[in-house]
Design a protein around this motif. Structure first.
Motif, PDB file in Angstrom:
ATOM      1  N   THR A  22       0.614  -1.374   0.151  1.00 51.18           N
ATOM      2  CA  THR A  22       0.344  -0.746  -0.312  1.00 51.18           C
ATOM      3  C   THR A  22       0.200   1.169   0.171  1.00 51.18           C
ATOM      4  OG1 THR A  22      -1.785   0.828   1.063  1.00 51.18           O
ATOM      5  CG2 THR A  22       0.214   0.337   2.720  1.00 51.18           C
ATOM      6  N   HIS A  23       0.590   2.469  -0.748  1.00 55.05           N
ATOM      7  CA  HIS A  23       1.339   3.737  -0.119  1.00 55.05           C
ATOM      8  C   HIS A  23      -0.036   4.926  -0.422  1.00 55.05           C
ATOM      9  CE1 HIS A  23       4.574   6.659  -1.876  1.00 55.05           C
ATOM     10  NE2 HIS A  23       3.538   7.301  -1.952  1.00 55.05           N
ATOM     11  N   ASP A  24       0.185   4.764   0.726  1.00 49.22           N
ATOM     12  CA  ASP A  24      -0.714   6.397   1.426  1.00 49.22           C
ATOM     13  C   ASP A  24       0.246   7.685   1.029  1.00 49.22           C
ATOM     14  OD1 ASP A  24      -3.008   5.054   1.183  1.00 49.22           O
ATOM     15  OD2 ASP A  24      -3.408   5.098   3.503  1.00 49.22           O
ATOM     16  N   MET A  25      -0.511   8.709   1.230  1.00 46.59           N
ATOM     17  CA  MET A  25       0.432   9.906   1.580  1.00 46.59           C
ATOM     18  C   MET A  25      -0.735  10.663   2.446  1.00 46.59           C
ATOM     19  SD  MET A  25       1.672  11.042  -2.313  1.00 46.59           S
ATOM     20  CE  MET A  25      -0.245  10.807  -3.258  1.00 46.59           C
ATOM     21  N   VAL A  57      -0.695  15.192   3.827  1.00 46.87           N
ATOM     22  CA  VAL A  57      -0.301  16.692   3.283  1.00 46.87           C
ATOM     23  C   VAL A  57      -0.790  17.116   4.133  1.00 46.87           C
ATOM     24  CG1 VAL A  57      -1.231  18.218   1.498  1.00 46.87           C
ATOM     25  CG2 VAL A  57      -0.515  16.227   0.427  1.00 46.87           C
ATOM     26  N   HIS A  86      -4.232  16.284   6.419  1.00 47.33           N
ATOM     27  CA  HIS A  86      -4.423  15.402   6.805  1.00 47.33           C
ATOM     28  C   HIS A  86      -3.526  15.345   8.483  1.00 47.33           C
ATOM     29  CE1 HIS A  86      -3.716  14.164   2.415  1.00 47.33           C
ATOM     30  NE2 HIS A  86      -4.828  13.065   2.848  1.00 47.33           N
ATOM     31  N   LEU A 112       9.909   4.816   2.817  1.00 46.65           N
ATOM     32  CA  LEU A 112       9.509   6.444   2.958  1.00 46.65           C
ATOM     33  C   LEU A 112       9.987   7.705   1.868  1.00 46.65           C
ATOM     34  CD1 LEU A 112       8.386   8.540   5.057  1.00 46.65           C
ATOM     35  CD2 LEU A 112      11.364   8.973   5.930  1.00 46.65           C
ATOM     36  N   GLY A 113       9.279   8.468   1.472  1.00 45.61           N
ATOM     37  CA  GLY A 113       8.713   9.345   0.712  1.00 45.61           C
ATOM     38  C   GLY A 113       8.609  10.847   1.472  1.00 45.61           C
ATOM     39  N   PHE A 114       9.901  11.044   1.322  1.00 46.42           N
ATOM     40  CA  PHE A 114      10.290  12.886   2.528  1.00 46.42           C
ATOM     41  C   PHE A 114      10.493  14.283   1.533  1.00 46.42           C
ATOM     42  CE2 PHE A 114      12.063  15.367   5.691  1.00 46.42           C
ATOM     43  CZ  PHE A 114      10.988  15.030   6.728  1.00 46.42           C
ATOM     44  N   VAL A 139       4.948  16.818   1.618  1.00 43.32           N
ATOM     45  CA  VAL A 139       4.214  16.013   1.078  1.00 43.32           C
ATOM     46  C   VAL A 139       4.950  14.846   1.538  1.00 43.32           C
ATOM     47  CG1 VAL A 139       2.664  14.962  -1.075  1.00 43.32           C
ATOM     48  CG2 VAL A 139       2.956  17.276  -0.868  1.00 43.32           C
ATOM     49  N   THR A 180       5.385   3.748   1.694  1.00 45.78           N
ATOM     50  CA  THR A 180       4.424   2.442   1.501  1.00 45.78           C
ATOM     51  C   THR A 180       5.304   1.149   1.861  1.00 45.78           C
ATOM     52  OG1 THR A 180       5.236   2.979  -0.943  1.00 45.78           O
ATOM     53  CG2 THR A 180       4.911   0.581  -0.536  1.00 45.78           C
ATOM     54  N   ARG A 231      -9.833  12.755  -0.552  1.00 47.50           N
ATOM     55  CA  ARG A 231      -8.629  12.675   0.361  1.00 47.50           C
ATOM     56  C   ARG A 231      -7.744  11.733  -0.609  1.00 47.50           C
ATOM     57  NH1 ARG A 231      -8.579  12.280   6.155  1.00 47.50           N
ATOM     58  NH2 ARG A 231      -9.008  10.880   6.177  1.00 47.50           N
ATOM     59  N   ARG A 232      -8.603  10.611  -0.687  1.00 47.49           N
ATOM     60  CA  ARG A 232      -8.390   9.047  -1.352  1.00 47.49           C
ATOM     61  C   ARG A 232      -8.841   8.463  -2.710  1.00 47.49           C
ATOM     62  NH1 ARG A 232      -6.909   5.562   3.210  1.00 47.49           N
ATOM     63  NH2 ARG A 232      -6.088   8.116   3.704  1.00 47.49           N
TER      64      ARG A 232
END
Lengths: 305, 305
Positions: free
Chosen positions: A40-43, A45, A49, A83-85, A123, A127, A303-304
């Protein structure tokens, strides 16, 4: 059709693999032998959020928790995260990293990789990778006659958000908003029993509607049966549309009620029967046996996917 | 130490699983039986990784290509991707979705899932999942005496970026900047032969330095051996620091040169020997046999961990 719906319809045409589950599920599920790999991949913001004033440690917790909640809904044990940072204020970044450490330690999982970039706005993406031993329940498996159940209590997190926005002191509610607890053990134990499962992230009513739509049936919810904690200050309909609960919502054959109640006793998490699936389509509400008009908003819609 | 370095050092302490490869590699590598599952997550940001005027279709291609390039560097075949998308201008979003379709079709992989959110700035993330049949090479396996090789031609993409920034018409170079071709077949075929492998994303010199540092040795590069295309307008040192090449950089035992040259003939992609690994540390440069002073910048330093 909204811009987001049009965009997601275009994406859906690219989701040609069964693992993608037509993008209607919480996660991708790749069958591997007896079990499955779940991704799963959630963001999240700022301002959407989480609130600008939320402690960065809690933002990190929330980013991990919302993704693990998707794994929980598929009955998966987490393996690790990427992590996407987006870099920003240095002190905030370091506090976030410390909070990420707290969360990963609490859930017993490692950071596996990711990316760090410079960007004008924060943002944050994560994952999460997990694994099941058996089939992972989808949100599309409910059939008329199944009962609708939910874990825990609904509404506290949304009330916590309102309290923060109003500058009120409500620590029990705010804690539920900022540091949700993904129902990992419950999800893993429920997976072999349920006909359909998902997590409640955007609001109980909207998420139940989505499960019914994916399952091509209708759903009736008894508002007076929606479980609320002693801290929750509002009405049942406010609880059921508040969002950010990260509880598990599932469809169950009536005969399996006793097994689920026994599981709840064993793991110390209450499960409540709140409605049933019916032939047809859409959502209907009752309260104390009387029909209730649907509210204008069933929860968060943009939101998603 | 920069803010980003401090942040990444904190993260490294959380990367306790061998699959994380201490966050020094291009991707996470989870051993599964004989082979491995490879996971990578890269983000791209307007103005940092692509230009505001780049066609959205090409931005989608680039987002897919840079992630698949990380899989290629680990010898992995792609299985699918998860998209992290920030909604913005509707026409741009739809063109991006169409470009994503073009890219996924070209690489023969599905969209598996992801998330779509509202955010003030575009920050695009992609998680790519791949699989190897055997061990995935790391970037830390080079030893003194190994030779350094690179695929394709270096510098065109960076020259394409410069041409765009200067408003010049240089279609062959711009095409290399906007739509890089991940070396998937080459990566899969090279993986059993190489001692270490990574992709060239931030610049040949900086990426070779990173491979040497990860391998705890030094590296000597012969600038005159750096392969350039007939389109490339600059000097060897400009090519070697330009970045965005998405070629494969690998360490090879001298005895394996013939096998690699034969592979290059077979798949129609040239491989060039450009240097060697030595005992010690750091990077040294020569050109036509003479020592060359290191440039101030070896490539991009703050775009990714």
């Amino acid at each position: 059709m909204s811009s987001e719906s049009a965009f997601i319809d275009t994406l859906r045409a690219l989701a040609t693999h069964p693992a993608a589950r037509d993008l209607i599920d919480d996660a991708a599920v790749l069958e591997m032998g007896e079990g499955a790999l779940v991704l799963t991949h959630d963001m999240i913001v700022e301002g959407v959020h989480y609130l600008p004033g939320d402690p960065p440690e809690d933002v990190a917790w929330k980013l991990v928790a919302v993704n693990l909640s998707d794994l929980a809904a598929k009955g998966a044990r987490p393996i690790g995260v990427l992590l996407g940072f987006t870099l920003g204020d240095e002190a905030w970044d370091q506090a976030f990293a410390a909070g990420l450490g707290t969360a990963l330690t609490a859930f017993g999982i490692p950071l596996l990789g990711g990316d760090t970039v410079s960007a004008p706005t924060r943002v944050l993406g994560l994952t999460a990778l997990g694994r099941t031993d058996g089939p992972a329940p989808s949100r599309a498996g409910a059939t008329p006659g199944d009962l609708l159940w939910v874990s825990g209590a609904i509404g506290d997190a949304g009330a916590g958000l309102k309290a923060l926005q109003a500058g009120e002191d409500a620590p029990a509610l705010i804690e539920r908003y900022r540091t949700p607890r993904p129902r990992l053990e419950a999800g893993e134990r429920l997976a072999p029993l349920v006909r359909a499962m998902m997590d409640v992230s955007d609001g109980l009513l909207i998420d139940a509607s989505r499960m019914a739509a994916a399952s091509q049936c209708g759903v009736e919810i008894e508002l007076d049966a929606v479980p609320r904690s002693p801290h929750f200050p509002g009405t049942a309909i406010e609880a059921a549309t508040a969002g950010d609960d990260y509880e598990l919502l599932f469809a169950l054959r009536p005969d399996d009620a006793a097994a689920v109640l026994a599981l709840g006793d064993e793991i110390g998490l209450p499960f409540s029967r709140i409605g049933r699936f019916v032939a047809g389509a859409g959502l209907t509400l009752t309260e104390d046996g009387a029909s209730v008009t649907l509210p204008d908003s069933l929860g968060y819609e943009h939101r998603r996917p």
